[in-house]
Design a protein around this motif. Structure first.
Motif, PDB file in Angstrom:
ATOM      1  N   VAL A  81     -19.654  35.918  -7.129  1.00  0.00           N
ATOM      2  CA  VAL A  81     -18.680  34.850  -7.365  1.00  0.00           C
ATOM      3  C   VAL A  81     -18.174  34.963  -8.801  1.00  0.00           C
ATOM      4  O   VAL A  81     -18.967  35.033  -9.740  1.00  0.00           O
ATOM      5  CB  VAL A  81     -19.324  33.455  -7.144  1.00  0.00           C
ATOM      6  CG1 VAL A  81     -18.345  32.343  -7.470  1.00  0.00           C
ATOM      7  CG2 VAL A  81     -19.842  33.332  -5.719  1.00  0.00           C
ATOM      8  N   ASP A  82     -16.864  34.994  -8.957  1.00  0.00           N
ATOM      9  CA  ASP A  82     -16.283  35.083 -10.299  1.00  0.00           C
ATOM     10  C   ASP A  82     -16.324  33.733 -11.003  1.00  0.00           C
ATOM     11  O   ASP A  82     -15.833  32.739 -10.456  1.00  0.00           O
ATOM     12  CB  ASP A  82     -14.819  35.535 -10.222  1.00  0.00           C
ATOM     13  CG  ASP A  82     -14.678  36.983  -9.813  1.00  0.00           C
ATOM     14  OD1 ASP A  82     -15.573  37.779 -10.144  1.00  0.00           O
ATOM     15  OD2 ASP A  82     -13.665  37.316  -9.175  1.00  0.00           O
ATOM     16  N   PRO A  83     -16.895  33.692 -12.214  1.00  0.00           N
ATOM     17  CA  PRO A  83     -16.831  32.451 -12.987  1.00  0.00           C
ATOM     18  C   PRO A  83     -15.358  32.126 -13.298  1.00  0.00           C
ATOM     19  O   PRO A  83     -14.564  33.028 -13.565  1.00  0.00           O
ATOM     20  CB  PRO A  83     -17.589  32.781 -14.277  1.00  0.00           C
ATOM     21  CG  PRO A  83     -18.408  33.984 -13.952  1.00  0.00           C
ATOM     22  CD  PRO A  83     -17.648  34.735 -12.907  1.00  0.00           C
ATOM     23  N   ASP A  84     -15.016  30.840 -13.270  1.00  0.00           N
ATOM     24  CA  ASP A  84     -13.642  30.469 -13.586  1.00  0.00           C
ATOM     25  C   ASP A  84     -13.525  30.098 -15.063  1.00  0.00           C
ATOM     26  O   ASP A  84     -14.495  30.181 -15.817  1.00  0.00           O
ATOM     27  CB  ASP A  84     -13.145  29.344 -12.668  1.00  0.00           C
ATOM     28  CG  ASP A  84     -13.927  28.051 -12.804  1.00  0.00           C
ATOM     29  OD1 ASP A  84     -14.565  27.815 -13.857  1.00  0.00           O
ATOM     30  OD2 ASP A  84     -13.896  27.252 -11.851  1.00  0.00           O
ATOM     31  N   ARG A  85     -12.338  29.704 -15.473  1.00  0.00           N
ATOM     32  CA  ARG A  85     -12.108  29.422 -16.898  1.00  0.00           C
ATOM     33  C   ARG A  85     -12.957  28.259 -17.382  1.00  0.00           C
ATOM     34  O   ARG A  85     -13.334  28.203 -18.547  1.00  0.00           O
ATOM     35  CB  ARG A  85     -10.636  29.173 -17.174  1.00  0.00           C
ATOM     36  CG  ARG A  85     -10.092  27.943 -16.499  1.00  0.00           C
ATOM     37  CD  ARG A  85      -8.621  27.771 -16.767  1.00  0.00           C
ATOM     38  NE  ARG A  85      -8.112  26.664 -15.992  1.00  0.00           N
ATOM     39  CZ  ARG A  85      -7.076  25.957 -16.341  1.00  0.00           C
ATOM     40  NH1 ARG A  85      -6.405  26.259 -17.428  1.00  0.00           N
ATOM     41  NH2 ARG A  85      -6.665  24.963 -15.592  1.00  0.00           N
ATOM     42  N   TRP A  86     -13.277  27.316 -16.503  1.00  0.00           N
ATOM     43  CA  TRP A  86     -14.106  26.184 -16.896  1.00  0.00           C
ATOM     44  C   TRP A  86     -15.553  26.621 -17.093  1.00  0.00           C
ATOM     45  O   TRP A  86     -16.229  26.138 -18.008  1.00  0.00           O
ATOM     46  CB  TRP A  86     -13.993  25.065 -15.865  1.00  0.00           C
ATOM     47  CG  TRP A  86     -12.571  24.607 -15.744  1.00  0.00           C
ATOM     48  CD1 TRP A  86     -11.719  24.841 -14.703  1.00  0.00           C
ATOM     49  CD2 TRP A  86     -11.817  23.932 -16.735  1.00  0.00           C
ATOM     50  NE1 TRP A  86     -10.483  24.331 -14.981  1.00  0.00           N
ATOM     51  CE2 TRP A  86     -10.510  23.750 -16.225  1.00  0.00           C
ATOM     52  CE3 TRP A  86     -12.105  23.438 -18.002  1.00  0.00           C
ATOM     53  CZ2 TRP A  86      -9.504  23.112 -16.941  1.00  0.00           C
ATOM     54  CZ3 TRP A  86     -11.100  22.794 -18.705  1.00  0.00           C
ATOM     55  CH2 TRP A  86      -9.829  22.634 -18.181  1.00  0.00           C
ATOM     56  N   ASP A  87     -16.020  27.526 -16.255  1.00  0.00           N
ATOM     57  CA  ASP A  87     -17.360  28.091 -16.448  1.00  0.00           C
ATOM     58  C   ASP A  87     -17.435  28.794 -17.804  1.00  0.00           C
ATOM     59  O   ASP A  87     -18.380  28.596 -18.568  1.00  0.00           O
ATOM     60  CB  ASP A  87     -17.682  29.117 -15.354  1.00  0.00           C
ATOM     61  CG  ASP A  87     -17.773  28.516 -13.963  1.00  0.00           C
ATOM     62  OD1 ASP A  87     -18.241  27.372 -13.829  1.00  0.00           O
ATOM     63  OD2 ASP A  87     -17.370  29.210 -13.008  1.00  0.00           O
ATOM     64  N   LEU A  88     -16.438  29.616 -18.077  1.00  0.00           N
ATOM     65  CA  LEU A  88     -16.446  30.394 -19.313  1.00  0.00           C
ATOM     66  C   LEU A  88     -16.269  29.510 -20.543  1.00  0.00           C
ATOM     67  O   LEU A  88     -16.912  29.726 -21.578  1.00  0.00           O
ATOM     68  CB  LEU A  88     -15.358  31.470 -19.251  1.00  0.00           C
ATOM     69  CG  LEU A  88     -15.541  32.490 -18.112  1.00  0.00           C
ATOM     70  CD1 LEU A  88     -14.355  33.443 -18.066  1.00  0.00           C
ATOM     71  CD2 LEU A  88     -16.846  33.238 -18.245  1.00  0.00           C
ATOM     72  N   SER A  89     -15.433  28.489 -20.442  1.00  0.00           N
ATOM     73  CA  SER A  89     -15.257  27.556 -21.560  1.00  0.00           C
ATOM     74  C   SER A  89     -16.556  26.794 -21.831  1.00  0.00           C
ATOM     75  O   SER A  89     -16.963  26.622 -22.987  1.00  0.00           O
ATOM     76  CB  SER A  89     -14.137  26.558 -21.259  1.00  0.00           C
ATOM     77  OG  SER A  89     -12.909  27.217 -21.123  1.00  0.00           O
ATOM     78  N   GLY A  90     -17.198  26.341 -20.777  1.00  0.00           N
ATOM     79  CA  GLY A  90     -18.470  25.643 -20.940  1.00  0.00           C
ATOM     80  C   GLY A  90     -19.534  26.532 -21.555  1.00  0.00           C
ATOM     81  O   GLY A  90     -20.308  26.097 -22.410  1.00  0.00           O
TER      82      GLY A  90
END
Length: 108
Positions: A81-90
């Motif tokens: 599952v690809d992390p999304d921008r919110w995952d990466l920002s967090g």
């Protein structure tokens, strides 16, 4: 052992240990996974003792940032599952917090 190496090793061991329990409980994997899970969680706990800080709580708090990043790497590599921008920002926020906790100036 450097703090980063201890944190990365601990994160991999903790995630693998927890995943073993998850696999057993959620996918009907063999109960032998529980043995691997327990062993992995023992390694996790041992590795955190190598973090260079005089306070255990500070090591555990700082470890949280590395754990979040490692969990997202696991999400991508193991679960596909690809992390999304919110995952990466967090995750970026968590790493910033970890750096402040571990490396912030302290009164002597």
């Amino acid at each position: 052992m450097t703090n980063l190496a201890a944190f990365i090793g601990a994160a991999l061991a903790e995630i693998a240990g927890c995943f073993a329990f998850w696999a057993w409980a959620r996918t009907n994997a063999s109960a032998l996974w529980l043995i691997l899970g327990v062993a992995s969680l023992i390694v996790f706990a041992g590795l955190l003792t190598f973090v260079d800080t005089p306070a255990a709580g500070r090591a555990y708090a700082a470890y949280g940032g590395i754990y979040v990043v490692a969990a997202l790497v696991w999400l991508k590599l193991v679960e596909g599952v690809d992390p999304d921008r919110w995952d990466l920002s967090g995750a970026a926020l968590c790493l910033a917090g970890m750096a402040v906790i571990l490396y912030g100036p302290r009164a002597a």
